[in-house]
Design a protein around this motif. Sequence first.
Motif, PDB file in Angstrom:
ATOM      1  N   TRP A 130       1.068  -1.688  -0.072  1.00 59.46           N
ATOM      2  CA  TRP A 130      -0.094   0.168  -0.294  1.00 59.46           C
ATOM      3  C   TRP A 130       0.833   1.307  -0.023  1.00 59.46           C
ATOM      4  O   TRP A 130       2.010   1.375   0.020  1.00 59.46           O
ATOM      5  CB  TRP A 130      -1.262   0.279   1.270  1.00 59.46           C
ATOM      6  CG  TRP A 130      -0.561  -0.277   2.818  1.00 59.46           C
ATOM      7  CD1 TRP A 130      -0.027  -1.115   3.175  1.00 59.46           C
ATOM      8  CD2 TRP A 130       0.056   0.895   3.438  1.00 59.46           C
ATOM      9  NE1 TRP A 130       1.294  -0.874   4.825  1.00 59.46           N
ATOM     10  CE2 TRP A 130       0.468   0.545   4.690  1.00 59.46           C
ATOM     11  CE3 TRP A 130      -0.260   2.489   3.315  1.00 59.46           C
ATOM     12  CZ2 TRP A 130       0.595   1.588   5.641  1.00 59.46           C
ATOM     13  CZ3 TRP A 130       0.035   3.085   4.509  1.00 59.46           C
ATOM     14  CH2 TRP A 130       0.525   2.491   5.064  1.00 59.46           C
ATOM     15  N   GLY A 151      -3.732  10.809   2.676  1.00 52.89           N
ATOM     16  CA  GLY A 151      -3.951  10.085   2.199  1.00 52.89           C
ATOM     17  C   GLY A 151      -3.531   8.114   2.273  1.00 52.89           C
ATOM     18  O   GLY A 151      -2.185   8.653   1.840  1.00 52.89           O
ATOM     19  N   TRP A 153      -2.838   4.549   0.589  1.00 53.44           N
ATOM     20  CA  TRP A 153      -4.098   3.592  -0.204  1.00 53.44           C
ATOM     21  C   TRP A 153      -3.822   2.332  -1.056  1.00 53.44           C
ATOM     22  O   TRP A 153      -2.099   2.434  -1.087  1.00 53.44           O
ATOM     23  CB  TRP A 153      -4.280   4.851  -1.596  1.00 53.44           C
ATOM     24  CG  TRP A 153      -5.564   4.606  -2.350  1.00 53.44           C
ATOM     25  CD1 TRP A 153      -7.033   5.190  -2.667  1.00 53.44           C
ATOM     26  CD2 TRP A 153      -4.737   3.929  -3.650  1.00 53.44           C
ATOM     27  NE1 TRP A 153      -6.527   4.490  -3.848  1.00 53.44           N
ATOM     28  CE2 TRP A 153      -5.867   3.435  -4.622  1.00 53.44           C
ATOM     29  CE3 TRP A 153      -3.326   3.476  -3.944  1.00 53.44           C
ATOM     30  CZ2 TRP A 153      -5.547   2.300  -5.263  1.00 53.44           C
ATOM     31  CZ3 TRP A 153      -3.047   2.305  -5.855  1.00 53.44           C
ATOM     32  CH2 TRP A 153      -4.755   2.358  -6.366  1.00 53.44           C
ATOM     33  N   ARG A 162      -8.361   1.578   2.877  1.00 52.70           N
ATOM     34  CA  ARG A 162      -8.192   3.359   2.705  1.00 52.70           C
ATOM     35  C   ARG A 162      -8.644   4.353   3.048  1.00 52.70           C
ATOM     36  O   ARG A 162      -9.989   3.771   3.948  1.00 52.70           O
ATOM     37  CB  ARG A 162      -7.991   3.047   0.971  1.00 52.70           C
ATOM     38  CG  ARG A 162      -9.503   3.773   0.101  1.00 52.70           C
ATOM     39  CD  ARG A 162      -9.868   3.051  -0.582  1.00 52.70           C
ATOM     40  NE  ARG A 162      -9.501   1.325  -1.098  1.00 52.70           N
ATOM     41  CZ  ARG A 162     -10.513   0.661  -1.548  1.00 52.70           C
ATOM     42  NH1 ARG A 162     -11.560   1.142  -1.221  1.00 52.70           N
ATOM     43  NH2 ARG A 162     -10.578  -0.357  -1.865  1.00 52.70           N
ATOM     44  N   ASP A 178     -10.052  15.318   1.140  1.00 50.28           N
ATOM     45  CA  ASP A 178      -9.339  15.322  -0.041  1.00 50.28           C
ATOM     46  C   ASP A 178      -8.857  16.176   0.102  1.00 50.28           C
ATOM     47  O   ASP A 178      -7.717  16.429  -1.049  1.00 50.28           O
ATOM     48  CB  ASP A 178      -9.924  14.464  -1.143  1.00 50.28           C
ATOM     49  CG  ASP A 178     -11.141  14.842  -0.747  1.00 50.28           C
ATOM     50  OD1 ASP A 178     -11.152  16.136  -0.525  1.00 50.28           O
ATOM     51  OD2 ASP A 178     -11.839  14.011  -1.820  1.00 50.28           O
ATOM     52  N   THR A 304     -14.012   1.892  -3.965  1.00 49.66           N
ATOM     53  CA  THR A 304     -13.247   4.330  -4.246  1.00 49.66           C
ATOM     54  C   THR A 304     -13.577   4.003  -2.633  1.00 49.66           C
ATOM     55  O   THR A 304     -13.256   5.480  -2.127  1.00 49.66           O
ATOM     56  CB  THR A 304     -14.403   4.417  -4.857  1.00 49.66           C
ATOM     57  OG1 THR A 304     -15.267   4.289  -4.803  1.00 49.66           O
ATOM     58  CG2 THR A 304     -14.166   4.028  -6.629  1.00 49.66           C
ATOM     59  N   ASP A 306     -13.921   5.379   0.852  1.00 46.92           N
ATOM     60  CA  ASP A 306     -13.212   5.935   1.542  1.00 46.92           C
ATOM     61  C   ASP A 306     -13.815   5.520   4.049  1.00 46.92           C
ATOM     62  O   ASP A 306     -14.076   6.019   3.617  1.00 46.92           O
ATOM     63  CB  ASP A 306     -13.238   7.147   2.325  1.00 46.92           C
ATOM     64  CG  ASP A 306     -12.079   7.941   3.224  1.00 46.92           C
ATOM     65  OD1 ASP A 306     -11.401   7.518   4.110  1.00 46.92           O
ATOM     66  OD2 ASP A 306     -11.481   9.100   2.593  1.00 46.92           O
ATOM     67  N   PHE A 317      -9.385   9.336  -4.711  1.00 43.03           N
ATOM     68  CA  PHE A 317      -9.604   7.407  -4.704  1.00 43.03           C
ATOM     69  C   PHE A 317     -10.463   7.375  -5.500  1.00 43.03           C
ATOM     70  O   PHE A 317      -9.972   5.812  -6.556  1.00 43.03           O
ATOM     71  CB  PHE A 317     -10.513   7.197  -3.645  1.00 43.03           C
ATOM     72  CG  PHE A 317      -9.790   7.360  -2.097  1.00 43.03           C
ATOM     73  CD1 PHE A 317      -8.463   7.926  -2.325  1.00 43.03           C
ATOM     74  CD2 PHE A 317     -10.232   7.036  -1.315  1.00 43.03           C
ATOM     75  CE1 PHE A 317      -7.654   7.907  -0.879  1.00 43.03           C
ATOM     76  CE2 PHE A 317      -9.243   6.450   0.396  1.00 43.03           C
ATOM     77  CZ  PHE A 317      -7.723   7.240   0.110  1.00 43.03           C
TER      78      PHE A 317
END
Length: 453
Positions: A130, A151, A153, A162, A178, A304, A306, A317
Amino acid sequence: MSRVEQPSRRTVLAAVVAAAVTTGAAPAAADINAPVGQGAAGPARLVDNRAWTTFTDWRSGTARGTRPVAGVRPGLVIDRPAGTTDYTDPHTGTTAAWEYATWTSPVHTLAVPATEVIASWNAATPAGTWIEIELKGTYSDGTDTPWYVMGRWAAGDQDIRRTSVDDQSDGRSSIWTDTFAVDDASTGLRLTSYRLRLTLHRRPGTKATPTVWRLGAMGSDVPDRFTVPASAPGLAKELGVPRYSQEVHKGQYPEYDNGGEAWCSPTSSQMIIEYWGGRLTDEQLSWVDPSYADPQVCHAARHTYDFQYAGCGNWPFNAAYAATFRGLQGVVTRLHSLSDLETLIAAGIPAITSQSFRAEELTGAGYGTSGHLMTVIGFTADGDVIANDPASDDNEAVRRVYKRREWENIWLRTKRYDANGKVRSGTGGVCYLYFPARPSLQQRRALAAVGVR
Protein backbone atom coordinates in the motif's frame (compact mmCIF):
# COMPACT_ATOMS: atom_id res chain seq x y z
CA MET A 1 -25.42 11.96 -3.21
CA SER A 2 -29.12 11.42 -2.53
CA ARG A 3 -32.19 12.95 -4.09
CA VAL A 4 -32.73 15.40 -1.23
CA GLU A 5 -30.65 18.30 0.01
CA GLN A 6 -28.35 17.01 2.75
CA PRO A 7 -25.43 18.56 4.66
CA SER A 8 -22.10 17.93 2.97
CA ARG A 9 -19.43 16.03 4.85
CA ARG A 10 -17.05 18.82 3.81
CA THR A 11 -18.89 21.02 6.35
CA VAL A 12 -15.92 23.23 7.09
CA LEU A 13 -15.96 24.68 3.59
CA ALA A 14 -19.57 25.70 4.05
CA ALA A 15 -18.74 27.13 7.46
CA VAL A 16 -15.94 29.24 6.00
CA VAL A 17 -18.30 30.49 3.31
CA ALA A 18 -20.95 31.36 5.88
CA ALA A 19 -18.40 33.20 8.00
CA ALA A 20 -17.29 35.26 5.03
CA VAL A 21 -20.88 36.33 4.35
CA THR A 22 -21.54 37.05 8.04
CA THR A 23 -18.53 39.35 8.20
CA GLY A 24 -19.66 41.19 5.09
CA ALA A 25 -17.20 39.76 2.58
CA ALA A 26 -18.62 40.43 -0.86
CA PRO A 27 -18.54 37.74 -3.53
CA ALA A 28 -15.82 38.38 -6.05
CA ALA A 29 -16.93 39.16 -9.59
CA ALA A 30 -14.04 37.40 -11.26
CA ASP A 31 -14.29 36.37 -14.89
CA ILE A 32 -13.28 32.74 -14.72
CA ASN A 33 -13.03 32.56 -18.51
CA ALA A 34 -10.36 35.25 -18.73
CA PRO A 35 -7.09 34.32 -20.46
CA VAL A 36 -4.20 33.23 -18.28
CA GLY A 37 -1.96 36.01 -17.06
CA GLN A 38 -4.18 39.07 -17.63
CA GLY A 39 -2.71 40.74 -14.54
CA ALA A 40 -3.91 44.27 -13.91
CA ALA A 41 -6.16 44.18 -16.96
CA GLY A 42 -8.21 41.34 -15.51
CA PRO A 43 -8.24 38.31 -13.26
CA ALA A 44 -5.22 36.09 -12.86
CA ARG A 45 -5.03 32.38 -13.50
CA LEU A 46 -6.91 30.35 -10.89
CA VAL A 47 -5.47 26.82 -11.09
CA ASP A 48 -1.98 25.28 -11.05
CA ASN A 49 -1.39 21.62 -11.93
CA ARG A 50 1.89 19.77 -11.45
CA ALA A 51 2.47 16.06 -11.93
CA TRP A 52 5.50 13.76 -11.81
CA THR A 53 5.14 11.04 -14.45
CA THR A 54 8.35 10.56 -16.43
CA PHE A 55 11.54 8.66 -15.71
CA THR A 56 13.33 12.02 -15.44
CA ASP A 57 10.66 13.20 -12.98
CA TRP A 58 11.17 10.17 -10.74
CA ARG A 59 14.95 10.68 -10.81
CA SER A 60 14.53 14.32 -9.77
CA GLY A 61 13.19 13.61 -6.30
CA THR A 62 14.87 12.49 -3.09
CA ALA A 63 14.77 8.71 -2.74
CA ARG A 64 15.17 6.61 0.40
CA GLY A 65 14.92 3.02 -0.73
CA THR A 66 12.97 3.66 -3.93
CA ARG A 67 14.10 3.61 -7.54
CA PRO A 68 12.58 4.70 -10.84
CA VAL A 69 11.71 2.17 -13.51
CA ALA A 70 11.67 2.96 -17.22
CA GLY A 71 9.33 1.64 -19.86
CA VAL A 72 6.15 2.61 -21.64
CA ARG A 73 4.79 3.86 -18.33
CA PRO A 74 7.68 4.95 -16.10
CA GLY A 75 7.15 4.57 -12.38
CA LEU A 76 8.57 4.33 -8.90
CA VAL A 77 9.08 1.09 -6.94
CA ILE A 78 10.72 -0.19 -3.76
CA ASP A 79 14.38 -1.02 -4.29
CA ARG A 80 15.85 -1.61 -0.83
CA PRO A 81 13.55 -0.71 2.06
CA ALA A 82 14.64 2.22 4.22
CA GLY A 83 13.31 0.51 7.33
CA THR A 84 10.37 -1.18 9.00
CA THR A 85 7.43 0.48 10.71
CA ASP A 86 4.32 -0.63 12.57
CA TYR A 87 0.94 0.56 11.34
CA THR A 88 -2.26 0.18 13.33
CA ASP A 89 -5.23 0.26 10.99
CA PRO A 90 -7.79 2.53 12.68
CA HIS A 91 -10.65 0.73 10.97
CA THR A 92 -9.71 -2.84 11.92
CA GLY A 93 -7.57 -2.30 15.02
CA THR A 94 -4.92 -4.58 13.50
CA THR A 95 -1.25 -3.69 14.00
CA ALA A 96 1.25 -5.04 11.50
CA ALA A 97 4.87 -4.44 10.55
CA TRP A 98 5.64 -3.06 7.09
CA GLU A 99 8.86 -2.44 5.21
CA TYR A 100 8.85 1.01 3.67
CA ALA A 101 10.71 3.25 1.23
CA THR A 102 10.10 6.91 0.42
CA TRP A 103 10.33 9.40 -2.41
CA THR A 104 10.02 13.15 -1.90
CA SER A 105 9.34 15.46 -4.81
CA PRO A 106 11.31 18.60 -5.51
CA VAL A 107 9.69 21.79 -4.23
CA HIS A 108 7.02 23.00 -6.63
CA THR A 109 6.38 26.74 -6.62
CA LEU A 110 2.73 27.39 -7.37
CA ALA A 111 1.99 29.68 -10.28
CA VAL A 112 -1.25 30.32 -8.39
CA PRO A 113 -0.66 30.85 -4.64
CA ALA A 114 -3.37 28.55 -3.39
CA THR A 115 -6.17 28.45 -0.85
CA GLU A 116 -6.78 24.77 -1.65
CA VAL A 117 -4.65 21.86 -2.87
CA ILE A 118 -5.87 18.41 -3.92
CA ALA A 119 -3.39 15.62 -4.64
CA SER A 120 -3.86 12.83 -7.20
CA TRP A 121 -1.96 9.61 -7.75
CA ASN A 122 -2.03 6.57 -10.05
CA ALA A 123 -0.53 3.33 -8.78
CA ALA A 124 -0.66 -0.44 -8.67
CA THR A 125 -0.68 -2.03 -5.22
CA PRO A 126 -0.40 -5.82 -5.43
CA ALA A 127 -1.49 -7.90 -2.44
CA GLY A 128 0.70 -7.13 0.58
CA THR A 129 1.42 -3.50 -0.44
CA TRP A 130 0.00 0.00 0.00
CA ILE A 131 1.05 3.64 -0.27
CA GLU A 132 0.81 6.87 1.73
CA ILE A 133 0.72 10.31 0.15
CA GLU A 134 1.73 13.41 2.13
CA LEU A 135 2.02 17.13 1.42
CA LYS A 136 4.13 19.82 3.07
CA GLY A 137 3.84 23.41 1.98
CA THR A 138 5.21 26.88 2.53
CA TYR A 139 2.89 29.79 3.26
CA SER A 140 3.09 33.24 1.76
CA ASP A 141 4.62 34.51 5.04
CA GLY A 142 7.55 32.07 4.69
CA THR A 143 6.47 29.59 7.37
CA ASP A 144 5.81 25.90 6.70
CA THR A 145 2.92 23.54 7.21
CA PRO A 146 3.48 20.17 8.88
CA TRP A 147 3.53 17.04 6.76
CA TYR A 148 -0.14 16.39 6.07
CA VAL A 149 -1.43 12.94 5.10
CA MET A 150 -3.48 13.24 1.90
CA GLY A 151 -4.37 9.56 1.78
CA ARG A 152 -3.44 6.02 2.74
CA TRP A 153 -4.40 3.97 -0.26
CA ALA A 154 -4.53 0.48 -1.67
CA ALA A 155 -6.46 -0.73 -4.68
CA GLY A 156 -7.95 -3.57 -2.63
CA ASP A 157 -9.08 -3.79 0.97
CA GLN A 158 -7.41 -7.01 2.08
CA ASP A 159 -4.27 -5.45 3.62
CA ILE A 160 -5.37 -2.05 4.92
CA ARG A 161 -8.56 -0.06 4.71
CA ARG A 162 -7.95 2.84 2.35
CA THR A 163 -8.53 6.00 4.29
CA SER A 164 -8.32 9.73 4.58
CA VAL A 165 -7.09 11.12 7.90
CA ASP A 166 -9.15 13.53 9.99
CA ASP A 167 -8.08 16.08 12.61
CA GLN A 168 -5.03 17.43 10.78
CA SER A 169 -4.49 21.16 11.30
CA ASP A 170 -1.83 23.64 12.34
CA GLY A 171 -4.31 26.37 13.20
CA ARG A 172 -3.85 28.03 9.81
CA SER A 173 -4.77 25.26 7.39
CA SER A 174 -6.54 21.94 7.65
CA ILE A 175 -7.11 18.74 5.71
CA TRP A 176 -10.77 18.09 4.95
CA THR A 177 -10.97 14.52 3.66
CA ASP A 178 -9.10 14.95 0.34
CA THR A 179 -8.51 18.72 0.33
CA PHE A 180 -5.87 20.96 1.90
CA ALA A 181 -7.55 24.28 2.72
CA VAL A 182 -6.33 27.54 4.20
CA ASP A 183 -8.61 28.08 7.19
CA ASP A 184 -9.35 31.77 6.55
CA ALA A 185 -8.62 32.87 3.00
CA SER A 186 -9.82 36.41 3.78
CA THR A 187 -6.55 37.03 5.68
CA GLY A 188 -4.64 36.80 2.41
CA LEU A 189 -2.66 33.77 3.57
CA ARG A 190 -1.85 31.44 0.70
CA LEU A 191 0.25 28.35 0.04
CA THR A 192 3.04 29.37 -2.30
CA SER A 193 4.87 26.06 -2.73
CA TYR A 194 4.74 22.42 -1.70
CA ARG A 195 6.47 19.07 -1.76
CA LEU A 196 4.79 15.69 -1.99
CA ARG A 197 6.10 12.58 -0.25
CA LEU A 198 5.33 9.01 -1.20
CA THR A 199 5.84 6.16 1.23
CA LEU A 200 5.65 2.71 -0.36
CA HIS A 201 4.91 -0.21 1.98
CA ARG A 202 5.18 -3.98 1.68
CA ARG A 203 5.03 -6.98 3.99
CA PRO A 204 8.48 -7.74 5.44
CA GLY A 205 10.53 -10.39 3.72
CA THR A 206 8.66 -10.22 0.41
CA LYS A 207 9.69 -8.85 -2.97
CA ALA A 208 6.31 -7.27 -3.65
CA THR A 209 6.22 -3.56 -4.41
CA PRO A 210 3.72 -0.89 -5.27
CA THR A 211 4.36 0.89 -8.57
CA VAL A 212 3.45 4.57 -8.74
CA TRP A 213 3.05 5.99 -12.25
CA ARG A 214 1.70 9.43 -11.51
CA LEU A 215 1.83 11.79 -8.53
CA GLY A 216 0.70 15.36 -8.57
CA ALA A 217 -1.47 18.06 -7.11
CA MET A 218 -3.82 20.80 -8.17
CA GLY A 219 -3.55 24.10 -6.33
CA SER A 220 -6.24 26.73 -6.78
CA ASP A 221 -7.40 30.12 -5.60
CA VAL A 222 -10.98 30.34 -6.84
CA PRO A 223 -12.68 33.56 -5.71
CA ASP A 224 -15.87 33.43 -3.67
CA ARG A 225 -18.87 33.80 -5.98
CA PHE A 226 -22.57 33.02 -6.13
CA THR A 227 -22.71 33.40 -9.91
CA VAL A 228 -20.20 33.06 -12.73
CA PRO A 229 -19.99 34.61 -16.18
CA ALA A 230 -21.66 32.70 -19.00
CA SER A 231 -19.50 31.15 -21.68
CA ALA A 232 -20.56 31.12 -25.33
CA PRO A 233 -21.47 27.76 -26.91
CA GLY A 234 -18.79 26.45 -29.22
CA LEU A 235 -19.34 22.76 -29.87
CA ALA A 236 -22.10 20.28 -30.78
CA LYS A 237 -20.90 16.73 -30.13
CA GLU A 238 -21.87 13.71 -28.06
CA LEU A 239 -19.63 10.84 -26.93
CA GLY A 240 -20.86 7.26 -26.65
CA VAL A 241 -20.39 6.80 -22.91
CA PRO A 242 -22.14 3.83 -21.23
CA ARG A 243 -25.07 4.70 -18.97
CA TYR A 244 -25.39 3.44 -15.41
CA SER A 245 -27.88 4.42 -12.72
CA GLN A 246 -26.88 4.51 -9.08
CA GLU A 247 -30.55 4.21 -8.09
CA VAL A 248 -30.90 0.61 -9.28
CA HIS A 249 -28.37 -0.25 -6.55
CA LYS A 250 -30.35 1.35 -3.73
CA GLY A 251 -30.01 -0.79 -0.62
CA GLN A 252 -27.22 -2.95 -2.03
CA TYR A 253 -24.07 -3.26 0.11
CA PRO A 254 -25.10 -0.66 2.71
CA GLU A 255 -21.67 -1.03 4.34
CA TYR A 256 -20.42 1.17 1.48
CA ASP A 257 -22.12 4.48 2.29
CA ASN A 258 -25.64 3.10 2.71
CA GLY A 259 -25.84 1.55 -0.74
CA GLY A 260 -26.34 2.73 -4.27
CA GLU A 261 -28.28 5.92 -3.68
CA ALA A 262 -25.01 7.52 -2.50
CA TRP A 263 -22.87 6.06 -5.30
CA CYS A 264 -22.86 8.93 -7.79
CA SER A 265 -19.07 9.13 -7.83
CA PRO A 266 -18.16 5.46 -8.44
CA THR A 267 -21.08 5.08 -10.86
CA SER A 268 -19.80 8.04 -12.88
CA SER A 269 -16.26 6.65 -12.69
CA GLN A 270 -17.37 3.28 -14.00
CA MET A 271 -19.12 4.88 -16.97
CA ILE A 272 -15.97 6.60 -18.16
CA ILE A 273 -13.71 3.64 -17.37
CA GLU A 274 -15.83 1.49 -19.67
CA TYR A 275 -15.94 4.21 -22.31
CA TRP A 276 -12.16 3.82 -22.50
CA GLY A 277 -12.46 0.03 -22.68
CA GLY A 278 -11.84 -0.85 -19.03
CA ARG A 279 -13.48 -4.14 -18.08
CA LEU A 280 -13.65 -6.25 -14.93
CA THR A 281 -13.26 -10.01 -15.08
CA ASP A 282 -15.76 -12.55 -13.81
CA GLU A 283 -13.27 -13.39 -11.08
CA GLN A 284 -13.05 -9.77 -9.94
CA LEU A 285 -16.84 -9.58 -9.81
CA SER A 286 -17.37 -12.95 -8.15
CA TRP A 287 -17.98 -11.36 -4.73
CA VAL A 288 -21.07 -9.49 -5.99
CA ASP A 289 -24.52 -11.01 -5.51
CA PRO A 290 -25.31 -12.54 -8.94
CA SER A 291 -28.87 -11.20 -8.77
CA TYR A 292 -27.64 -7.61 -8.89
CA ALA A 293 -27.59 -5.77 -12.21
CA ASP A 294 -24.40 -4.02 -13.30
CA PRO A 295 -22.13 -5.64 -10.71
CA GLN A 296 -19.24 -3.48 -11.89
CA VAL A 297 -20.91 -0.49 -10.18
CA CYS A 298 -20.92 -2.37 -6.87
CA HIS A 299 -17.24 -3.17 -7.45
CA ALA A 300 -16.45 0.50 -8.11
CA ALA A 301 -18.21 1.52 -4.90
CA ARG A 302 -16.27 -0.98 -2.82
CA HIS A 303 -12.94 0.02 -4.38
CA THR A 304 -13.40 3.79 -4.02
CA TYR A 305 -14.78 3.64 -0.48
CA ASP A 306 -12.95 5.79 2.07
CA PHE A 307 -13.33 4.15 5.47
CA GLN A 308 -12.78 7.43 7.35
CA TYR A 309 -15.00 9.61 5.19
CA ALA A 310 -17.49 6.71 5.22
CA GLY A 311 -18.33 7.30 1.59
CA CYS A 312 -17.37 6.68 -2.02
CA GLY A 313 -16.93 10.37 -2.90
CA ASN A 314 -13.24 10.86 -2.07
CA TRP A 315 -12.10 12.59 -5.24
CA PRO A 316 -8.50 11.28 -5.49
CA PHE A 317 -9.62 7.76 -4.54
CA ASN A 318 -11.90 7.72 -7.57
CA ALA A 319 -9.12 8.90 -9.89
CA ALA A 320 -6.77 6.28 -8.41
CA TYR A 321 -9.40 3.57 -8.95
CA ALA A 322 -9.73 4.51 -12.62
CA ALA A 323 -5.97 4.26 -13.06
CA THR A 324 -5.98 0.64 -11.84
CA PHE A 325 -7.41 -0.24 -15.26
CA ARG A 326 -4.79 -1.00 -17.85
CA GLY A 327 -3.81 1.97 -19.97
CA LEU A 328 -5.73 4.61 -18.01
CA GLN A 329 -4.68 7.53 -15.85
CA GLY A 330 -6.78 9.85 -13.73
CA VAL A 331 -6.46 13.28 -12.15
CA VAL A 332 -8.55 15.66 -10.09
CA THR A 333 -8.51 19.26 -11.25
CA ARG A 334 -10.63 22.38 -11.56
CA LEU A 335 -11.74 23.79 -14.89
CA HIS A 336 -12.57 27.39 -15.71
CA SER A 337 -15.71 27.16 -17.86
CA LEU A 338 -17.84 25.01 -20.12
CA SER A 339 -15.46 26.08 -22.89
CA ASP A 340 -12.82 23.90 -21.21
CA LEU A 341 -15.23 20.96 -21.24
CA GLU A 342 -15.95 21.60 -24.91
CA THR A 343 -12.23 21.42 -25.62
CA LEU A 344 -12.06 18.02 -23.92
CA ILE A 345 -15.22 16.65 -25.55
CA ALA A 346 -13.92 17.69 -28.97
CA ALA A 347 -10.89 15.47 -28.32
CA GLY A 348 -13.07 12.56 -27.19
CA ILE A 349 -12.46 13.03 -23.44
CA PRO A 350 -15.58 12.97 -21.22
CA ALA A 351 -15.39 14.44 -17.73
CA ILE A 352 -16.90 13.91 -14.28
CA THR A 353 -18.00 17.11 -12.58
CA SER A 354 -19.08 17.89 -9.02
CA GLN A 355 -21.94 20.28 -8.31
CA SER A 356 -24.55 21.16 -5.68
CA PHE A 357 -27.94 22.81 -6.16
CA ARG A 358 -31.55 23.21 -5.12
CA ALA A 359 -34.12 21.36 -7.20
CA GLU A 360 -35.38 24.56 -8.86
CA GLU A 361 -31.84 25.57 -9.90
CA LEU A 362 -31.43 22.76 -12.44
CA THR A 363 -34.42 22.34 -14.71
CA GLY A 364 -35.31 18.71 -15.25
CA ALA A 365 -33.17 17.23 -12.48
CA GLY A 366 -36.07 16.67 -10.12
CA TYR A 367 -33.94 16.74 -6.98
CA GLY A 368 -31.62 18.94 -4.94
CA THR A 369 -28.27 17.94 -3.52
CA SER A 370 -25.39 19.18 -1.38
CA GLY A 371 -22.95 17.35 -3.66
CA HIS A 372 -23.39 15.21 -6.74
CA LEU A 373 -21.19 13.83 -9.52
CA MET A 374 -22.29 13.66 -13.15
CA THR A 375 -20.56 12.60 -16.35
CA VAL A 376 -20.48 15.24 -19.09
CA ILE A 377 -20.60 13.47 -22.45
CA GLY A 378 -21.35 16.29 -24.88
CA PHE A 379 -23.20 19.41 -25.95
CA THR A 380 -26.30 20.06 -28.05
CA ALA A 381 -26.41 22.40 -31.04
CA ASP A 382 -27.73 25.07 -28.65
CA GLY A 383 -24.80 24.57 -26.31
CA ASP A 384 -26.75 22.79 -23.58
CA VAL A 385 -24.98 20.12 -21.54
CA ILE A 386 -25.54 16.45 -22.27
CA ALA A 387 -24.85 14.60 -19.05
CA ASN A 388 -25.06 11.01 -17.90
CA ASP A 389 -26.73 11.67 -14.56
CA PRO A 390 -26.50 8.58 -12.33
CA ALA A 391 -29.29 9.95 -10.09
CA SER A 392 -31.83 8.47 -12.50
CA ASP A 393 -34.41 5.75 -12.01
CA ASP A 394 -32.79 3.32 -14.45
CA ASN A 395 -30.01 3.13 -17.02
CA GLU A 396 -32.23 4.29 -19.89
CA ALA A 397 -33.09 7.48 -18.02
CA VAL A 398 -29.46 8.39 -17.29
CA ARG A 399 -28.92 10.57 -20.38
CA ARG A 400 -30.11 14.09 -19.60
CA VAL A 401 -29.90 17.48 -21.28
CA TYR A 402 -29.46 20.39 -18.87
CA LYS A 403 -29.65 24.11 -19.64
CA ARG A 404 -26.20 25.48 -20.24
CA ARG A 405 -26.50 28.59 -18.09
CA GLU A 406 -27.98 26.76 -15.11
CA TRP A 407 -25.49 23.93 -15.27
CA GLU A 408 -22.42 26.13 -15.66
CA ASN A 409 -23.37 28.20 -12.62
CA ILE A 410 -24.10 25.33 -10.21
CA TRP A 411 -20.78 23.70 -11.15
CA LEU A 412 -18.44 26.70 -11.02
CA ARG A 413 -19.74 28.76 -8.13
CA THR A 414 -18.23 28.51 -4.65
CA LYS A 415 -21.21 29.89 -2.71
CA ARG A 416 -24.89 29.05 -2.83
CA TYR A 417 -28.06 29.22 -0.78
CA ASP A 418 -29.67 26.00 0.38
CA ALA A 419 -33.41 25.35 0.66
CA ASN A 420 -33.43 27.06 4.07
CA GLY A 421 -31.71 30.19 2.83
CA LYS A 422 -28.42 29.36 4.49
CA VAL A 423 -25.13 29.94 2.72
CA ARG A 424 -23.41 26.73 1.68
CA SER A 425 -20.32 25.91 -0.34
CA GLY A 426 -19.96 24.96 -3.99
CA THR A 427 -17.11 23.03 -5.57
CA GLY A 428 -15.73 25.77 -7.80
CA GLY A 429 -15.38 23.65 -10.93
CA VAL A 430 -13.99 20.39 -9.54
CA CYS A 431 -13.59 17.77 -12.22
CA TYR A 432 -12.20 14.23 -12.59
CA LEU A 433 -10.44 13.51 -15.86
CA TYR A 434 -9.70 9.93 -16.95
CA PHE A 435 -7.74 9.51 -20.16
CA PRO A 436 -5.29 7.14 -21.86
CA ALA A 437 -1.85 6.64 -20.36
CA ARG A 438 -0.63 7.29 -23.91
CA PRO A 439 -3.00 9.96 -25.22
CA SER A 440 -3.17 10.89 -28.88
CA LEU A 441 -1.74 14.18 -30.09
CA GLN A 442 -5.21 15.73 -30.14
CA GLN A 443 -5.88 14.50 -26.63
CA ARG A 444 -2.55 15.82 -25.35
CA ARG A 445 -3.29 19.22 -26.82
CA ALA A 446 -6.76 19.30 -25.28
CA LEU A 447 -5.44 18.29 -21.86
CA ALA A 448 -2.65 20.87 -22.06
CA ALA A 449 -5.21 23.52 -22.98
CA VAL A 450 -7.00 22.90 -19.67
CA GLY A 451 -3.74 22.75 -17.72
CA VAL A 452 -3.25 18.97 -17.41
CA ARG A 453 -0.21 17.06 -18.62
